[in-house]
Design a protein around this motif. Sequence first.
Motif, PDB file in Angstrom:
ATOM      1  N   ALA A 741       0.126  14.874 -50.393  1.00 61.69           N
ATOM      2  CA  ALA A 741       0.340  14.154 -51.650  1.00 61.69           C
ATOM      3  C   ALA A 741      -0.627  12.982 -51.723  1.00 61.69           C
ATOM      4  O   ALA A 741      -0.809  12.232 -50.752  1.00 61.69           O
ATOM      5  N   TYR A 742      -1.247  12.833 -52.882  1.00 59.34           N
ATOM      6  CA  TYR A 742      -2.061  11.650 -53.163  1.00 59.34           C
ATOM      7  C   TYR A 742      -1.402  10.947 -54.347  1.00 59.34           C
ATOM      8  O   TYR A 742      -1.315  11.496 -55.447  1.00 59.34           O
ATOM      9  N   ALA A 743      -0.903   9.750 -54.099  1.00 59.73           N
ATOM     10  CA  ALA A 743      -0.127   9.030 -55.102  1.00 59.73           C
ATOM     11  C   ALA A 743      -0.792   7.700 -55.429  1.00 59.73           C
ATOM     12  O   ALA A 743      -1.364   7.032 -54.558  1.00 59.73           O
ATOM     13  N   ASN A 744      -0.663   7.323 -56.679  1.00 60.18           N
ATOM     14  CA  ASN A 744      -1.158   6.024 -57.131  1.00 60.18           C
ATOM     15  C   ASN A 744       0.038   5.213 -57.627  1.00 60.18           C
ATOM     16  O   ASN A 744       0.653   5.569 -58.633  1.00 60.18           O
ATOM     17  N   PRO A 745       0.431   4.159 -56.924  1.00 63.81           N
ATOM     18  CA  PRO A 745       1.557   3.346 -57.387  1.00 63.81           C
ATOM     19  C   PRO A 745       1.245   2.712 -58.742  1.00 63.81           C
ATOM     20  O   PRO A 745       0.222   2.041 -58.903  1.00 63.81           O
ATOM     21  N   GLY A 751       3.291  -7.676 -51.437  1.00 59.30           N
ATOM     22  CA  GLY A 751       3.884  -7.405 -50.132  1.00 59.30           C
ATOM     23  C   GLY A 751       4.192  -5.947 -49.887  1.00 59.30           C
ATOM     24  O   GLY A 751       4.508  -5.572 -48.756  1.00 59.30           O
ATOM     25  N   ASP A 752       4.126  -5.126 -50.935  1.00 56.21           N
ATOM     26  CA  ASP A 752       4.382  -3.702 -50.732  1.00 56.21           C
ATOM     27  C   ASP A 752       3.281  -3.078 -49.886  1.00 56.21           C
ATOM     28  O   ASP A 752       2.089  -3.398 -50.053  1.00 56.21           O
ATOM     29  N   ARG A 753       3.683  -2.200 -49.009  1.00 57.60           N
ATOM     30  CA  ARG A 753       2.700  -1.494 -48.176  1.00 57.60           C
ATOM     31  C   ARG A 753       2.357  -0.176 -48.855  1.00 57.60           C
ATOM     32  O   ARG A 753       3.217   0.689 -49.053  1.00 57.60           O
ATOM     33  N   ILE A 754       1.100  -0.030 -49.220  1.00 54.16           N
ATOM     34  CA  ILE A 754       0.631   1.132 -49.978  1.00 54.16           C
ATOM     35  C   ILE A 754      -0.016   2.132 -49.029  1.00 54.16           C
ATOM     36  O   ILE A 754      -0.787   1.766 -48.139  1.00 54.16           O
ATOM     37  N   GLN A 755       0.302   3.386 -49.246  1.00 52.35           N
ATOM     38  CA  GLN A 755      -0.326   4.477 -48.496  1.00 52.35           C
ATOM     39  C   GLN A 755      -0.513   5.629 -49.473  1.00 52.35           C
ATOM     40  O   GLN A 755       0.396   6.419 -49.712  1.00 52.35           O
ATOM     41  N   LYS A 756      -1.681   5.741 -50.061  1.00 55.52           N
ATOM     42  CA  LYS A 756      -1.887   6.677 -51.162  1.00 55.52           C
ATOM     43  C   LYS A 756      -1.882   8.134 -50.721  1.00 55.52           C
ATOM     44  O   LYS A 756      -1.405   9.002 -51.445  1.00 55.52           O
ATOM     45  N   PHE A 757      -2.437   8.386 -49.552  1.00 59.28           N
ATOM     46  CA  PHE A 757      -2.494   9.773 -49.080  1.00 59.28           C
ATOM     47  C   PHE A 757      -1.464   9.965 -47.977  1.00 59.28           C
ATOM     48  O   PHE A 757      -1.441   9.215 -47.000  1.00 59.28           O
ATOM     49  N   GLN A 758      -0.624  10.986 -48.132  1.00 58.57           N
ATOM     50  CA  GLN A 758       0.424  11.257 -47.154  1.00 58.57           C
ATOM     51  C   GLN A 758       0.561  12.759 -46.949  1.00 58.57           C
ATOM     52  O   GLN A 758       0.309  13.543 -47.863  1.00 58.57           O
TER      53      GLN A 758
END
Length: 765
Positions: A741-745, A751-758
């Motif tokens: 999954a590639y997601a764009n918040p 402070g949110d920890r972003i991880q676009k590719f999972q």
Amino acid sequence: MKKSKMGLRGLTLSVLASSLLAALPAWAVDPFTVRDIRVEGLQRVEPGTVFASLPFRIGDQYNDDKGSTAIRALFGLGLFSDVRLQVNGDVLVVILEERPTVADLTFSGIKEFDAEVLKKSLRDIGLTEGRPYDKALADRAEQELKRQYINRSLYAAQVVTTVTPAERNRVSLNFSVTEGDVAKIRDIRIVGNEVFSDSTLRSLFDLSTGGWLTWYTKSDRYSRAKLNADLESLRSYYLTRGYLEFRIDSTQVAIDPGKEDMTITINISEGNRYVVSSVELQGEYLGKEAEFKSLVALRAGEPYNAEDVSTTVKAFTDYFGAFGYAFAQVEATPEIDRVNNRVAFVLRAQPSRRVYVRRINVEGNDRTRDEVIRREFRQLESAWYDSDRIRLSRDRVDRLGFFTQVGVETQPVPGSPDQVDLTLSVVEKPTGNLSLGAGYSQAEKLSIIAGIKQENVFGSGNYLGLDVNTSKFNRQFVLSTTDPYYTADGISRTFDLYYRTTTPFTEQGGDYRLITPGISVRFGVPFTEQDTVFFGIGAEQTEIEPGTNIPAAYLKYATDFGFKSTSVPLTIGWSRDNRDSSLVPTTGRLQRVNGELGIAGDTRYVKLNYQVQQYIPLNKQYTLAFNAEAGWGKGVGGRPFPVFKNFFGGGLGSVRGFDQGTLGPRDITGSFIGGSRKLGLNAEFIAPFPGAGNDRTLRVFGFMDVGNVYGENDKIDFAEMRASVGVGLSWISPIGPLRFAYANPVRKFAGDRIQKFQFQIGTSF
């Protein structure tokens, strides 16, 4: 043909002479009594085999007819290349020449097949090592090998057979294969379509003209079976859209001289589009015309739909069966008005006779006990035939998971027109499972997963399983056993013995752990055929093992209530699942509710979780999927909700685009500790992977996720919901379900920890 000189009463007869014996009196032998029979020329064949084939014995009268019969019988054995009979006085000499036997079979030049696969195909036609060699059989073998290659679209394959004599009257066969290139479909032409475009109709087919992914799907390889299935899809497409007189006139498959390119041409006649004008019932309907009319799927004023016709006929037949009429006949007759393009349907029904079930037989259960199968039956012996109950019985037996095939046959009882017997036939499958695998995710890294399961212990229908997981954050050892019929009414009982160690996700990392050993028992009560309620009780102990970077919330809980907490959780749940597949669902709904109540020990809490999934098929290729999950927990008796029972959110299975387990409250050390309340919403649009045709194991999807986790004293504020959109890939790989999954918040906060590719192996929605 060989002949011996005629002397005294000597005569040699070959196989060709035997067919002319009656017509050539010069070869005739006067009848005589056989004093002795000698057999010459045998090497491997037992003499008894020869004597058993002769139509006469010592002391019998011999004549020309018996001689011809003997020759034909010996040739019929397929063991001899030449058979001769010689008469010396009153002694009959049988002279035989044995066929050579096949010493070995070898293949050269094969790449597409394993040699054992080809040997098996030749064995099926009678050519194998140790069997007599036959030139005609070798020719058949060449054709069989070519057929195997044609099935793989290798039409240019050439096979040359080399026969090499070996010692002791044996031969070695070598099949030299030049495979050539795969013949691929270069064009699919549909001729005669005016209403629907070529691209629309071709999109219905599993066969295709190729693309960049056809090395995986092989959809550009011609297969007659696949073409027939595609033609049925084409026919169904028209017949469900009003084209009552649609037909496929012809299908041509042409291959170029180089046998590498193929063209498929489909000639069709669309006909006119018809609208249903009326639906009339005729015949005998047991005085229940209103009930039968409610089952009619055809609607006046709507386009003709062949599926509606078959659905109506089946519904009528099943409804008759529910009243014991096992042999009811229902016929849907169209009355076509070609001037106005309208069609009226007459549904004629003849219920025939009512019957009851005399006996139910079970066949094929070599391992599973009869009672395990019979307790799933809802149709009873000596009761009226009920098609609904019979179908439900078959489905329940199939859902046991112990059999590869389950079928029910209805057999009239001779001499008793009002009775039938039911025969349930099953094919057993191995129900033991020993698994050893590995999973990998960005959050939990490499994990080893092992298990041993037996779903049908000693044929009793009971389950016994052992699971081990060694992931970085969640390690577990679980021993489970289930008796699905703890009571005769179908109440199940499950015992679980487990030992889990958990390390909650932290930003700094650490070596502290939560250690939870426990035991539980739960029961499943079937309230309906679709609904099951679960309840149980357990005992467990959770130890907070101190270590580096332990979150302040865990340390505070341990300080206030101790590092070890005992609990006696009472569990209750409900589930209903009517999805068409658990791995790649396209339709149906899953609902489940789980509740946990800490009623004794050091903890007092309530924890509830509800999840619903809905799959909506848009057509054969596209599916809409929705998922909603809500969790709620609260401490009772003046105690807080145990921090080690918190919900977590973020990452795959929650809100993608955010790091795993990082949504919700943090303590004063900045550690992610989860919360006592959780809300998540997911929507996916699922489509075939470009170039993969209709392969359901490889799909792409676009998604939107919304959700968050809240603490016990936090107000649920939808304005604080995190949200993301993105695209993903789902693949049912040989090592398990794999999702990228590639997601764009699109809604995030400081402070949110972003991880676009999972990505993760072994997870679903």
